[in-house]
Design an enzyme around this catalytic site. Structure first.
Site, PDB file in Angstrom:
ATOM      1  N   ASP A   1       0.842  -1.159   0.040  1.00 44.61           N
ATOM      2  CA  ASP A   1       0.044   0.078   0.177  1.00 44.61           C
ATOM      3  C   ASP A   1       1.161   1.171   0.001  1.00 44.61           C
ATOM      4  OD1 ASP A   1      -2.418   1.587   0.307  1.00 44.61           O
ATOM      5  OD2 ASP A   1      -1.952   1.766   2.403  1.00 44.61           O
TER       6      ASP A   1
ATOM      7  N   ASP B   1      -0.169   4.864   1.217  1.00 44.59           N
ATOM      8  CA  ASP B   1      -0.263   5.824   2.334  1.00 44.59           C
ATOM      9  C   ASP B   1      -0.144   5.057   3.673  1.00 44.59           C
ATOM     10  OD1 ASP B   1      -0.987   7.498   0.523  1.00 44.59           O
ATOM     11  OD2 ASP B   1      -3.246   7.340   0.851  1.00 44.59           O
TER      12      ASP B   1
ATOM     13  N   ASP C   1      -1.336  -0.819   5.867  1.00 45.86           N
ATOM     14  CA  ASP C   1      -1.642  -0.059   7.093  1.00 45.86           C
ATOM     15  C   ASP C   1      -3.080  -0.324   7.675  1.00 45.86           C
ATOM     16  OD1 ASP C   1      -2.337   1.937   5.309  1.00 45.86           O
ATOM     17  OD2 ASP C   1      -2.514   3.209   7.021  1.00 45.86           O
TER      18      ASP C   1
END
Length: 197
Positions: free
Chosen positions: A12, A14, A140
């Site tokens: 991912d 961000d 996250d």
């Protein structure tokens, strides 16, 4: 201990590779000042940079022949791609004379668009032909653990990807796939034995 890597490692963006949400914390246009390494700025001088260990992790995966994928559900995919194209990754340790590389060049596959990560991984599977069991994903957001229903190994990122977390993700993947790891180790031993004969 084996050094066997999955055939595909996905990240991912961000709060996994950089410490912001590209669709809410950043205002275009983006710019790089000269040849600044790992440093892109937005209209308000907000810095976009990979976490400290990310460049070496990308180099390690590239050198290992691993397919690297970016999998983001951002609502600003063009901005994310622009940031990756402007970010310069320093050369690997011990190669100081080499020029930095655009971060985008490290990502063989880019699934960057809103929606379930299940869709992202189905696209990766379709494009690469790799089995889900050969995929490791760092993200996250706990909700994205849903990709495990496909057979992908998921590693939750709490404070950005660093070397320790990366190794933990690899160890989890290896633990879940002992057959692949053992077959690879046996194949390497045979190759070594053949060479020394």
């Amino acid at each position: 201990m084996t050094s066997r890597l999955p055939k595909l490692v996905a990240f991912d963006l961000d709060y996994t590779l950089w410490d912001l949400w590209i669709d809410t914390h950043v205002d275009p246009p983006l710019r790089r000042v000269g040849n600044a390494v790992n440093d892109v700025r937005d209209r308000h001088d907000q810095r976009i940079a990979f976490y400290r260990d990310v460049p070496e992790i990308l180099h390690r995966l590239r050198e290992g022949g691993v397919t690297i994928a970016a999998c983001s559900r951002t609502s600003a995919p063009d901005l994310a791609r622009r940031a990756l194209s402007l970010l310069l990754v320093p050369p690997p340790a011990g190669h100081k004379g080499e020029a930095p590389s655009p971060a985008l060049s490290f990502f063989d596959e880019k699934e960057i668009y809103p929606g379930s990560k299940i869709k992202h991984f189905k696209e990766l599977h379709k494009k690469t032909g790799l089995p889900y069991s050969e995929m490791l994903f760092f993200d996250d957001e706990h909700r994205n653990k849903e990709v495990e229903s496909l057979g992908v190994t998921f590693c939750l990122v709490r404070s950005g990807v660093d070397d320790r977390l990366f190794e933990r993700g690899l160890a989890e993947w290896r633990k879940r796939h002992p057959v692949e790891v053992a077959e690879d180790a046996a194949g390497n031993d045979d190759a070594v034995n053949t060479e020394s004969a």
